[in-house]
Motif scaffolding. Structure first.
Motif, PDB file in Angstrom:
ATOM      1  N   LEU A  22      51.815  62.099  -6.269  1.00  0.00           N
ATOM      2  CA  LEU A  22      51.797  61.037  -7.277  1.00  0.00           C
ATOM      3  C   LEU A  22      51.363  61.576  -8.635  1.00  0.00           C
ATOM      4  CD1 LEU A  22      52.176  58.051  -7.880  1.00  0.00           C
ATOM      5  CD2 LEU A  22      49.828  57.645  -7.090  1.00  0.00           C
ATOM      6  N   ALA A  23      50.364  62.455  -8.629  1.00  0.00           N
ATOM      7  CA  ALA A  23      49.898  63.043  -9.883  1.00  0.00           C
ATOM      8  C   ALA A  23      50.997  63.854 -10.561  1.00  0.00           C
ATOM      9  CB  ALA A  23      48.676  63.935  -9.614  1.00  0.00           C
ATOM     10  N   LEU A  24      51.729  64.630  -9.777  1.00  0.00           N
ATOM     11  CA  LEU A  24      52.809  65.437 -10.362  1.00  0.00           C
ATOM     12  C   LEU A  24      53.947  64.564 -10.869  1.00  0.00           C
ATOM     13  CD1 LEU A  24      52.771  68.355  -7.791  1.00  0.00           C
ATOM     14  CD2 LEU A  24      52.185  68.517 -10.214  1.00  0.00           C
ATOM     15  N   GLU A  25      54.226  63.486 -10.166  1.00  0.00           N
ATOM     16  CA  GLU A  25      55.254  62.558 -10.635  1.00  0.00           C
ATOM     17  C   GLU A  25      54.872  61.987 -12.005  1.00  0.00           C
ATOM     18  OE1 GLU A  25      57.633  58.523  -9.153  1.00  0.00           O
ATOM     19  OE2 GLU A  25      55.938  59.294  -7.992  1.00  0.00           O
ATOM     20  N   ARG A  26      53.620  61.581 -12.140  1.00  0.00           N
ATOM     21  CA  ARG A  26      53.163  60.999 -13.406  1.00  0.00           C
ATOM     22  C   ARG A  26      53.117  62.051 -14.518  1.00  0.00           C
ATOM     23  NH1 ARG A  26      48.301  56.803 -11.616  1.00  0.00           N
ATOM     24  NH2 ARG A  26      49.594  55.524 -10.243  1.00  0.00           N
ATOM     25  N   LEU A  27      52.666  63.256 -14.175  1.00  0.00           N
ATOM     26  CA  LEU A  27      52.594  64.323 -15.173  1.00  0.00           C
ATOM     27  C   LEU A  27      53.976  64.707 -15.678  1.00  0.00           C
ATOM     28  CD1 LEU A  27      50.826  66.476 -16.642  1.00  0.00           C
ATOM     29  CD2 LEU A  27      51.226  67.967 -14.668  1.00  0.00           C
ATOM     30  N   ALA A  28      54.921  64.897 -14.760  1.00  0.00           N
ATOM     31  CA  ALA A  28      56.273  65.289 -15.145  1.00  0.00           C
ATOM     32  C   ALA A  28      56.935  64.219 -16.003  1.00  0.00           C
ATOM     33  CB  ALA A  28      57.114  65.557 -13.899  1.00  0.00           C
ATOM     34  N   LYS A  29      56.685  62.960 -15.672  1.00  0.00           N
ATOM     35  CA  LYS A  29      57.273  61.859 -16.448  1.00  0.00           C
ATOM     36  C   LYS A  29      56.659  61.782 -17.843  1.00  0.00           C
ATOM     37  CE  LYS A  29      58.235  56.906 -16.281  1.00  0.00           C
ATOM     38  NZ  LYS A  29      58.089  55.645 -15.476  1.00  0.00           N
ATOM     39  N   ALA A  30      55.320  61.873 -17.920  1.00  0.00           N
ATOM     40  CA  ALA A  30      54.646  61.751 -19.205  1.00  0.00           C
ATOM     41  C   ALA A  30      55.005  62.882 -20.152  1.00  0.00           C
ATOM     42  CB  ALA A  30      53.130  61.708 -18.989  1.00  0.00           C
ATOM     43  N   MET A  31      55.119  64.110 -19.609  1.00  0.00           N
ATOM     44  CA  MET A  31      55.381  65.272 -20.449  1.00  0.00           C
ATOM     45  C   MET A  31      56.864  65.617 -20.535  1.00  0.00           C
ATOM     46  SD  MET A  31      52.340  65.786 -21.408  1.00  0.00           S
ATOM     47  CE  MET A  31      52.727  67.187 -22.446  1.00  0.00           C
ATOM     48  N   ARG A  32      57.702  64.865 -19.850  1.00  0.00           N
ATOM     49  CA  ARG A  32      59.149  65.115 -19.818  1.00  0.00           C
ATOM     50  C   ARG A  32      59.436  66.549 -19.347  1.00  0.00           C
ATOM     51  NH1 ARG A  32      62.502  61.564 -21.804  1.00  0.00           N
ATOM     52  NH2 ARG A  32      64.064  63.143 -22.324  1.00  0.00           N
ATOM     53  N   TRP A  33      58.782  66.916 -18.242  1.00  0.00           N
ATOM     54  CA  TRP A  33      58.917  68.262 -17.707  1.00  0.00           C
ATOM     55  C   TRP A  33      59.929  68.390 -16.583  1.00  0.00           C
ATOM     56  CZ3 TRP A  33      53.106  70.152 -17.314  1.00  0.00           C
ATOM     57  CH2 TRP A  33      52.682  70.540 -18.591  1.00  0.00           C
ATOM     58  N   SER A  34      60.458  67.288 -16.091  1.00  0.00           N
ATOM     59  CA  SER A  34      61.425  67.395 -15.006  1.00  0.00           C
ATOM     60  C   SER A  34      62.566  68.320 -15.403  1.00  0.00           C
ATOM     61  CB  SER A  34      61.984  66.016 -14.661  1.00  0.00           C
ATOM     62  OG  SER A  34      63.101  66.130 -13.806  1.00  0.00           O
ATOM     63  N   VAL A  35      63.002  69.152 -14.474  1.00  0.00           N
ATOM     64  CA  VAL A  35      64.127  70.050 -14.756  1.00  0.00           C
ATOM     65  C   VAL A  35      65.430  69.271 -14.917  1.00  0.00           C
ATOM     66  CG1 VAL A  35      63.068  72.010 -13.597  1.00  0.00           C
ATOM     67  CG2 VAL A  35      64.562  70.484 -12.299  1.00  0.00           C
ATOM     68  N   PHE A  36      65.404  67.989 -14.581  1.00  0.00           N
ATOM     69  CA  PHE A  36      66.593  67.147 -14.708  1.00  0.00           C
ATOM     70  C   PHE A  36      66.534  66.251 -15.943  1.00  0.00           C
ATOM     71  CE2 PHE A  36      65.754  67.722 -10.096  1.00  0.00           C
ATOM     72  CZ  PHE A  36      66.806  68.571  -9.831  1.00  0.00           C
ATOM     73  N   ALA A  37      65.509  66.421 -16.783  1.00  0.00           N
ATOM     74  CA  ALA A  37      65.360  65.549 -17.956  1.00  0.00           C
ATOM     75  C   ALA A  37      66.507  65.783 -18.936  1.00  0.00           C
ATOM     76  CB  ALA A  37      64.029  65.817 -18.641  1.00  0.00           C
ATOM     77  N   GLY A  38      66.974  64.684 -19.503  1.00  0.00           N
ATOM     78  CA  GLY A  38      68.057  64.780 -20.475  1.00  0.00           C
ATOM     79  C   GLY A  38      67.537  65.097 -21.872  1.00  0.00           C
TER      80      GLY A  38
END
Length: 309
Positions: free
Chosen positions: A293-309
């Motif tokens: 859950l922490a990583l999900e929130r971190l990736a979303k907040a920082m736009r770090w997902s490798v799939f981010a547009g």
């Protein structure tokens, strides 16, 4: 872009109050004793800063996260010969399943399920005794984490050996097919001890830097492995790093990651950061509930997902 320190602190504060945390890994007696009410997070950035919150300085058993580092070493030792003995595909089964081994003549689906990691441990024994192989693993971790205090928790290692009947069965089954090439007890000894390595979130985030920065300890720092090898290991982390929960983790978090039943997760934001989270309560797949859950929130907040547009 949000301030990273504020994001990390907010995540830790929010999750500290969460009631539903999963269950600790009760099948390993020493892990069953770990208090469930702990959570730590550490983020090491491309700029060299490490931001921590919660119980980031508490050592925990890294368990299957060790498989990332032993895979790195085994590829350095025997190269692509390893892929003749272990695959690169998601398993879709539990991390200690024997079902696919029977159907696929003793070759594990990937190096991150238990059977595959035992093959990697066996590869570490090429030209080496178990003590030498373990010494190489510890030296590598201390180097990439820049911390000489990292050790093996011998009590956890004994606990694993005394209860590791399924892993022993996996190893013997693979030995029957010639996939395990050395003494089974030696390969298992390396495997049990690598899983019993104890690290903090801070140490683990530091250790993951070479995967975040194309094989280097920083964007312009010392090279640990070739960029292509770091990329391939990260690809396996994305597709296979959370056992039969890997697809869900990629869907929700969108980062290469490797979990362990000690409750830790190492995640990689390519070019940006190496992240470690820890909370000992697990979901049904063996992955940390609060850590995911922490990583999900971190990736979303920082736009770090490798799939981010």
């Amino acid at each position: 872009m949000p301030d990273l320190t504020s994001v990390v602190e907010d995540i830790a504060a929010d999750l500290s109050t969460r009631v539903e945390r999963g269950q600790v890994a009760s099948y390993i007696p020493m892990l069953a004793q770990v208090p469930i009410g702990q959570f730590g997070i550490a983020v090491t950035t491309a700029e060299g800063e490490t931001i921590t919150a919660g119980d980031a300085a508490v050592p925990f058993s890294i368990q299957s996260i060790s498989k990332v580092f032993t895979l790195t070493l085994a590829l350095g030792k025997i190269g692509d010969e390893l892929w003749a003995r272990v695959g690169k595909e998601p398993s879709g089964n539990a991390f200690n399943s024997i079902v696919q081994l029977e159907a696929e003549r003793g070759i594990p689906r990937n190096p991150f399920i238990n059977a595959g990691a035992i093959v990697v441990a066996d590869a570490m024994l090429a030209g080496a005794q178990p003590r030498e192989a373990l010494g190489a693993i510890l030296r590598f971790l201390r180097f990439v984490a820049d911390d000489e205090t990292i050790t093996i928790d011998e009590a956890v290692a004994r606990s694993e050996k005394e209860t590791g009947f399924r892993n022993t069965a996996l190893a013997n089954y693979m030995r029957a097919f010639g996939v395990i090439q050395h003494n089974v007890e030696h390969a298992l000894g390396v495997y049990f001890h690598q899983c019993a390595i104890a690290m903090t979130c801070r140490q683990l985030a530091m250790a993951g830097r070479y995967l975040a920065f194309s094989g280097r300890l920083s964007p312009s720092g010392p090279r640990v492995v070739a960029a292509e090898r770091a990329r391939r290991i990260a690809a396996l982390m994305l597709t296979c790093g959370h056992y039969d929960g890997s697809g869900d983790f990629a869907f929700r978090v969108g980062l290469p990651g490797k979990s362990g039943v000690g409750g830790g997760i190492l995640a990689i934001a390519p070019g940006k950061a190496s992240v470690s989270v820890w909370s000992p309560g697990l979901d049904r797949h063996g992955n940390s509930v609060l850590g995911s859950l922490a990583l999900e929130r971190l990736a979303k907040a920082m736009r770090w997902s490798v799939f981010a547009g």
